[in-house]
Design an enzyme around this catalytic site. Structure first.
Site: not given
Ligand code: PLP
Length: 400
Positions: A159, A209, A211, A247, A337
């Site tokens: 990421n 994921s 988003h 749920t 994150c």
């Molecule tokens: N794993 C990777 C490689 C990510 O880039 C991210 C978020 O940027 C996540 C996990 C976490 O995903 P989420 O934001 O849907 O919790």
């Protein structure tokens, strides 16, 4: 509150993406009328259940899985937790000697924090090193496999720098060495950027994921291969094939499913468009801004189409973000994150970067909604801002 009148150039698409208007339309159509609980037997409940199944089908089609191999979760983080905690514990329950896990040193914190938790619970974890451009060496993984290794978790694409790991090869050589090994991959950044076929990859578990692909936030999925069953980490009423209780987030699931359907059709066009913009951005920045470098691999086939990570020597990446934000350009240094933790990038550190190189790093990530004018404007703004910051930088005699 976002200032509505200020025009915004959004180049933080690896952190999150704008919701696709067709996704929003489908979510809104259902939010008011389809409020039934999918576990209820009456018609309204059954309708919600059907909508979930439609979404499950769309997601499974995108990754070539069976429909009932998709388990909905609250996002990539929970999928990673379910895969790593749930699977490591399940394996050790079956055979108490199987307590070794292999991962990489550049995983997302959703994996690394689970590994730390497991270490506190007497598991042994090997963190594979990476090359200077952010790749795992297959021979390092192979030599780390021991008789006690039950789980390997290696991300599909990073990421922060966008490097794509050779997952198909890694799975093959790992299973050749020990066919009972379970292989998980975090494909949160890879989805929609790489053509993923879970059957061809022979992967056991895969985190997704919504988003990151123009779907809503707070919804994700774990692909769980038939015959494999991680321990639950959330206990309750037995939803999601009794693997993930609670749920279901029906509206989120509908949005995620629609986003997958859209990306299945626009995959080639989107990635071509995104890559063209990113390549132009990289070329101009490297040509026109002195003392900077591109971080991560340079082979286009081995880096995600959307991520470009740079080091601008003599500036602080955080200052750069704030200044760029003042000019209406939204970017990050790395993982949004992890930003709350205020720590230096563990990814760049693992790639052998110095403190100064990490401090001066910036991640620009392109999305399909961007256009060339925005890219041009960003380059001009970046040139100006870097010049300004270097004027006042403590390193300015070196880089000015
Ligand atoms: N794993 C990777 C490689 C990510 O880039 C991210 C978020 O940027 C996540 C996990 C976490 O995903 P989420 O934001 O849907 O919790």
């Amino acid at each position: 509150m976002l200032n509505e009148t200020k025009s915004l150039i959004y180049l933080d698409n690896a952190a999150s993406t704008p919701i696709h208007k067709e996704v929003l339309k489908e979510m809104l159509q259902n939010i008011e009328l389809d409020y039934g609980n999918p576990s209820s037997i009456h018609e309204l409940g059954r309708k919600s259940k059907t909508l979930i199944q439609i979404a499950r089908k769309r997601i499974s089609k995108l990754i070539n899985s069976d429909i009932d191999e998709i388990i909905f979760t609250s996002g990539g983080t929970e999928s990673d937790n379910l895969a790593v905690l749930g699977m490591a514990r399940k394996i050790r329950n079956i055979n108490p000697r199987m307590n070794h896990i292999i991962t990489s040193s550049i995983e997302h914190d959703a994996i690394l924090e689970c590994c730390k938790d497991l270490e506190n619970d007497n598991f042994e974890v090997t963190y594979l090193p990476v090359t200077n451009d952010g790749y795992i060496r297959p021979k390092d993984m192979i030599s780390s496999i021991k008789p006690s290794t039950g789980l390997i978790t290696i991300m599909f694409a990073n990421n922060e720098v966008g490097t794509i790991q050779p997952i198909e090869e890694l799975v093959k050589i790992a299973k050749n060495k020990n066919r009972t090994l379970i292989f998980h991959t975090d494909a949160v950044q890879a989805l929609g950027k790489i053509d993923i076929d879970v059957k061809r990859l022979n992967i056991d578990l895969m985190s997704l994921s919504s988003h990151k692909i123009n779907g809503p936030k707070g919804i994700g999925a774990l692909y769980v291969k038939k015959g494999i069953r991680p321990n639950s980490i959330i206990h309750g009423g037995g939803q999601e094939y009794s693997i993930r209780s609670g749920t279901e987030n029906v509206i989120g699931i509908i949005g995620f499913g629609k986003a997958c359907e859209i990306i299945s059709k626009s995959f080639v066009y989107n990635n071509k468009k995104i890559l063209e913009m990113k390549e132009y951005l990289i070329k101009k920045i490297l040509d026109e801004i002195p003392n900077c470098r591109l971080n991560g691999g340079v082979n286009v086939d081995k880096v995600l189409t959307n991520i470009a990570n740079f080091t601008f020597y003599g500036v602080n990446g955080e200052d750069l973000i704030i200044k760029l934000d003042d000019y209406g350009v939204a970017v990050s240094t790395g993982s949004a994150c992890s930003v709350n933790k205020q720590k230096q990038s563990h990814v760049l550190k693992a790639m052998g970067f110095t403190h100064e190189e990490i401090t001066g790093s910036l991640r620009l990530t392109v999305g399909v909604q961007n256009n060339m004018d925005e890219i041009e404007n960003t380059i001009e703004i970046l040139k100006k801002v870097i010049l300004e910051l270097r004027e006042i930088s403590p390193y300015n005699t070196k880089y000015h």
